[in-house]
Scaffold this motif. Structure first.
Motif, short mmCIF file in Angstrom:
data_model
loop_
_atom_site.label_atom_id
_atom_site.label_comp_id
_atom_site.label_asym_id
_atom_site.label_seq_id
_atom_site.Cartn_x
_atom_site.Cartn_y
_atom_site.Cartn_z
N ARG A 142 -11.18 12.89 0.40
CA ARG A 142 -10.57 14.32 0.78
C ARG A 142 -9.06 13.99 1.29
O ARG A 142 -8.26 15.03 1.47
CB ARG A 142 -11.32 14.89 1.90
N TRP A 143 -8.44 12.83 1.46
CA TRP A 143 -7.29 12.72 2.02
C TRP A 143 -6.15 11.99 1.31
O TRP A 143 -5.02 11.84 1.93
CB TRP A 143 -7.41 11.75 3.49
N MET A 144 -6.21 11.49 0.04
CA MET A 144 -5.56 10.82 -0.60
C MET A 144 -4.36 11.61 -1.04
O MET A 144 -3.06 10.94 -1.00
CB MET A 144 -6.32 10.09 -1.85
N GLU A 180 -8.81 3.73 -3.69
CA GLU A 180 -7.56 4.40 -3.60
C GLU A 180 -6.93 4.12 -2.11
O GLU A 180 -5.74 4.08 -1.94
CB GLU A 180 -7.73 6.05 -3.70
N LEU A 181 -7.69 4.11 -1.21
CA LEU A 181 -7.42 4.10 0.05
C LEU A 181 -6.65 2.55 0.36
O LEU A 181 -5.79 2.33 1.19
CB LEU A 181 -8.57 4.24 1.11
N SER A 182 -7.54 1.49 -0.28
CA SER A 182 -7.04 0.09 -0.25
C SER A 182 -5.80 0.14 -0.97
O SER A 182 -4.68 -0.83 -0.37
CB SER A 182 -8.08 -0.68 -0.86
N ALA A 183 -5.51 0.84 -2.06
CA ALA A 183 -4.08 0.85 -2.52
C ALA A 183 -3.18 1.35 -1.53
O ALA A 183 -2.07 0.76 -1.80
CB ALA A 183 -4.15 1.30 -3.91
N TRP A 184 -3.21 2.66 -1.08
CA TRP A 184 -2.58 3.07 -0.09
C TRP A 184 -2.12 2.09 0.93
O TRP A 184 -0.89 1.86 1.39
CB TRP A 184 -2.91 4.43 0.48
N TYR A 185 -3.15 1.56 1.38
CA TYR A 185 -2.92 0.61 2.95
C TYR A 185 -1.99 -0.59 2.43
O TYR A 185 -0.97 -1.18 3.06
CB TYR A 185 -4.16 0.03 3.54
#
Length: 201
Positions: A142-144, A180-185
């Motif tokens: 929900r936060w990407m 996706e969270l991993s890529a953002w981080y």
């Protein structure tokens, strides 16, 4: 100003990142000390009765504590816009989510570090990790779109929280199921402020 800190506290790191991002870092004296929940530093408890870090002594002599309070103050002082009014509730909720993850992750560490082996509870530890896992799932789902927007205080808090998971709970593999969270981080961790404040152990 003076910032009382202890490495590698992720809450201190969050404030340190905010100081760099707001351009206020050169006006702050960083004071390291020894502190633990079982043996708080008397100098620190004189400033913060809770005996917790970080604590920021302002130029007027007043002391602020709790990383969310300090970050909000620094942002206001610098006029940096890391708490944008147009997205304020999303930013605050993301920051609270990141700090909640940290609370749970730290509790897991404290269970092993400060409780006698016979009093430690694996069920308690796993219950804390479930909080982290649920938060990671929610962030991925929900936060990407928010994370794709301009950098804000919530993103800073989340970056520091994920960095702490790497530091203390790497074996849990938080990236699994969260591409996706991993890529953002990976992108966020490349920021100069994150590189400069990366924990050493």
């Amino acid at each position: 100003m003076k910032l009382y800190k202890l490495s590698p506290s992720p809450y201190v790191r969050k404030v340190h990142v905010m100081l760099i991002e707001t351009g206020l870092i050169d006006g702050v004296e960083l004071i390291s000390g020894a502190n633990s929940p079982m043996d708080p530093d008397p100098e620190l408890t004189a400033l913060n009765p809770l005996g917790k870090i970080p604590a920021l002594v302002r130029d007027d002599g007043g002391t602020l504590y709790d990383s969310r309070v300090i970050c909000r103050y620094l942002d206001a002082k610098a006029g940096a816009g890391f708490y944008p009014e147009s997205r304020i509730w999303e930013v605050l909720t993301l920051e609270a989510t990141a700090d909640g993850m940290l609370d749970a992750a730290l509790t897991m560490v404290y269970e092993g570090r400060f409780r006698e082996p016979e009093k430690q509870s694996e069920d308690w530890v796993e219950a804390q990790w479930l909080k982290v896992a649920r938060a990671l799932d929610a962030l991925e789902a929900r936060w990407m779109s928010h994370l794709a927007g301009p950098v804000d205080a919530g993103q800073i808090a989340l970056g520091c929280a994920l960095g702490y998971l790497d530091l203390r709970h790497e074996a849990r593999g938080w990236r699994n199921g969260h591409p996706e969270l991993s890529a953002w981080y990976a992108r966020f961790a490349d920021r100069a402020s994150m590189q400069e404040t990366a924990p050493q152990g």
